[in-house]
Design a protein around this motif. Structure first.
Motif, short mmCIF file in Angstrom:
data_model
loop_
_atom_site.label_atom_id
_atom_site.label_comp_id
_atom_site.label_asym_id
_atom_site.label_seq_id
_atom_site.Cartn_x
_atom_site.Cartn_y
_atom_site.Cartn_z
N CYS A 61 0.83 -1.21 0.00
CA CYS A 61 0.00 0.00 0.00
C CYS A 61 0.86 1.26 0.00
N LEU A 62 1.95 1.24 0.78
CA LEU A 62 2.86 2.39 0.76
C LEU A 62 3.50 2.57 -0.61
N ALA A 63 3.85 1.47 -1.26
CA ALA A 63 4.42 1.53 -2.61
C ALA A 63 3.39 2.08 -3.59
N CYS A 64 2.13 1.74 -3.39
CA CYS A 64 1.06 2.24 -4.26
C CYS A 64 0.90 3.75 -4.09
N GLU A 68 3.18 5.84 -3.18
CA GLU A 68 4.34 6.45 -3.84
C GLU A 68 4.17 6.41 -5.36
N GLY A 69 3.67 5.31 -5.87
CA GLY A 69 3.46 5.16 -7.31
C GLY A 69 2.40 6.09 -7.87
N SER A 115 -6.41 10.00 -10.17
CA SER A 115 -7.15 8.82 -9.75
C SER A 115 -8.63 9.07 -9.93
N MET A 116 -9.32 8.07 -10.48
CA MET A 116 -10.76 8.23 -10.71
C MET A 116 -11.57 7.71 -9.51
N ASN A 117 -10.86 7.27 -8.46
CA ASN A 117 -11.55 6.76 -7.28
C ASN A 117 -10.76 7.09 -6.02
N ASP A 118 -10.89 6.29 -4.98
CA ASP A 118 -10.32 6.60 -3.68
C ASP A 118 -8.86 6.13 -3.51
N CYS A 119 -8.24 5.63 -4.58
CA CYS A 119 -6.82 5.29 -4.54
C CYS A 119 -6.05 6.58 -4.79
#
Length: 108
Positions: free
Chosen positions: A22-25, A27-28, A34-38
């Motif tokens: 999740c931390l890598a995401c 950072e990525g 983002s079209m959503n909550d990511c």
């Protein structure tokens, strides 16, 4: 307490892997739309995974409740990140799904 930790070992490992992915995401996703909550969901996932690991590591009375909530948060994160084509999002979603399975087994 050692017994509780041994019983939780698979879930602790899944939560720690999820936390890292999740931390890598996050950072990525820096600088990406983002079209959503990511990636916001990833930060929430990191927080609950960390708390869940800590509760299991001490054999806490409410570790199962932490795991139940962790499974819910990780499922939401898997759905959000899984909707993106980025490799880091797909890896995050996969890791979140593994965490959901492990946490559900502990929470049951």
């Amino acid at each position: 307490m050692a017994t509780a930790t041994a019983n939780y070992q698979d879930c602790i490992e899944a939560c720690n892997a999820c936390l890292a992915d999740c931390l890598a995401c996050v950072e990525g996703m820096l600088g990406k739309e983002s079209m959503n909550d990511c990636p916001k969901c990833c930060l929430e996932c990191v927080a609950i995974c960390r708390a869940c690991v800590e509760a299991m590591a001490i054999g806490g009375e409410h570790a199962g409740a932490f795991c139940k909530l962790c499974a819910e948060v990780c499922q939401y994160c898997a759905d959000q990140c899984g909707a993106h084509d980025h490799d880091h999002c797909q890896k995050c979603a996969e890791s979140c799904r593994r965490c959901v399975e492990s946490c559900q087994a502990v929470a049951a």
